[in-house]
Design a protein around this motif. Structure first.
Motif, mmCIF file in Angstrom:
data_model
loop_
_atom_site.group_PDB
_atom_site.id
_atom_site.type_symbol
_atom_site.label_atom_id
_atom_site.label_comp_id
_atom_site.label_asym_id
_atom_site.label_seq_id
_atom_site.Cartn_x
_atom_site.Cartn_y
_atom_site.Cartn_z
ATOM 1 N N LEU A 4 0.823 -1.202 0.000
ATOM 2 C CA LEU A 4 0.000 0.000 0.000
ATOM 3 C C LEU A 4 0.862 1.260 0.000
ATOM 4 C CD1 LEU A 4 -2.749 1.407 0.113
ATOM 5 C CD2 LEU A 4 -2.652 1.187 2.605
ATOM 6 N N ILE A 5 1.856 1.300 0.859
ATOM 7 C CA ILE A 5 2.745 2.465 0.911
ATOM 8 C C ILE A 5 3.495 2.619 -0.406
ATOM 9 C CG2 ILE A 5 4.814 3.420 2.013
ATOM 10 C CD1 ILE A 5 3.677 2.385 4.673
ATOM 11 N N ILE A 8 1.131 4.145 -2.857
ATOM 12 C CA ILE A 8 0.916 5.560 -2.530
ATOM 13 C C ILE A 8 2.097 6.392 -2.992
ATOM 14 C CG2 ILE A 8 0.758 7.222 -0.618
ATOM 15 C CD1 ILE A 8 -0.969 5.076 0.832
ATOM 16 N N LEU A 9 3.309 5.919 -2.737
ATOM 17 C CA LEU A 9 4.502 6.665 -3.142
ATOM 18 C C LEU A 9 4.615 6.739 -4.664
ATOM 19 C CD1 LEU A 9 7.080 5.409 -0.490
ATOM 20 C CD2 LEU A 9 5.893 7.612 -0.559
ATOM 21 N N SER A 11 2.107 6.631 -6.753
ATOM 22 C CA SER A 11 1.041 7.554 -7.169
ATOM 23 C C SER A 11 1.442 9.005 -6.926
ATOM 24 C CB SER A 11 -0.258 7.239 -6.425
ATOM 25 O OG SER A 11 -0.697 5.937 -6.734
ATOM 26 N N ALA A 12 2.148 9.249 -5.837
ATOM 27 C CA ALA A 12 2.601 10.610 -5.530
ATOM 28 C C ALA A 12 3.607 11.098 -6.570
ATOM 29 C CB ALA A 12 3.204 10.667 -4.132
ATOM 30 N N VAL A 65 -0.478 14.854 1.926
ATOM 31 C CA VAL A 65 0.247 13.644 1.518
ATOM 32 C C VAL A 65 1.748 13.915 1.534
ATOM 33 C CG1 VAL A 65 0.669 12.061 -0.427
ATOM 34 C CG2 VAL A 65 -1.670 12.683 0.190
ATOM 35 N N ILE A 69 4.588 11.927 3.502
ATOM 36 C CA ILE A 69 5.759 11.358 2.827
ATOM 37 C C ILE A 69 7.038 11.829 3.510
ATOM 38 C CG2 ILE A 69 7.126 11.455 0.687
ATOM 39 C CD1 ILE A 69 4.411 11.454 -0.830
ATOM 40 N N TYR A 72 7.317 10.005 6.825
ATOM 41 C CA TYR A 72 7.633 8.590 6.574
ATOM 42 C C TYR A 72 9.106 8.436 6.202
ATOM 43 C CZ TYR A 72 7.503 3.940 4.482
ATOM 44 O OH TYR A 72 7.757 2.622 4.175
#
Length: 159
Positions: A4-5, A8-9, A11-12, A65, A69, A72
């Motif tokens: 998932l992460i 997300i990364l 997609s970012a 987001v 990021i 994270y």
């Protein structure tokens, strides 16, 4: 790193690049075209319409987001890859979102309050709005492009 992460990364990276592309179009040719055409009314319309489009959701959505990021990267990943992630998030948040809030939006608000047919608007448009707005938009272009590249580099360093 969870799937998932990772998604997300990834997609970012794409989101940063999409935002950058919109800003690049304005700095590269849209503002010059509006300058030639005396586009005060057109820019006023663009500034109204942008709030009704996918772009604004993407642009504003990437602000929190980006902070996630950055956190994270700094606190979970660490090392060189984590630094790249943290920098990507901070560059977007400050150089793209922050610049918009503190520079471009106030100029848009000022332009919105002016009568496009008055002579004073022409002077403001040509001497103040166009050069300053385009300068700060170019900063946003560079920041969102850098964020995309930094995040991609961080992802590559992690894998």
């Amino acid at each position: 790193m969870s799937s998932l992460i990772f998604i997300i990364l990834q997609s970012a990276v794409i989101a940063y690049a999409l935002v950058s592309g919109v800003f690049l179009a304005f700095s590269d040719f849209i503002m010059r075209s509006l300058a030639e055409a005396g586009g005060v009314r057109t820019m006023q319309a663009i500034n109204r319409e942008v709030f009704r489009w996918v772009f604004m959701t993407l642009f504003i959505g990437m602000a929190p987001v980006s902070l996630a990021i950055a956190a994270y990267g700094a606190f979970v990943v660490g090392g060189g890859a984590g630094s790249l992630l943290a920098l990507a998030g901070l560059v977007y948040f400050v150089g793209c979102f922050g610049v918009t809030v503190f520079f471009n939006v106030p100029m848009n608000d000022a332009l919105a309050g002016l009568d496009a047919s008055s002579a004073a608007v022409g002077t403001y448009w040509e001497e103040t709005y166009l050069p300053r707005w385009t300068f700060w938009n170019t900063i946003r272009t560079i920041a969102s492009t850098a964020s995309s590249a930094l995040l991609l580099s961080g992802l590559l360093a992690m894998t």
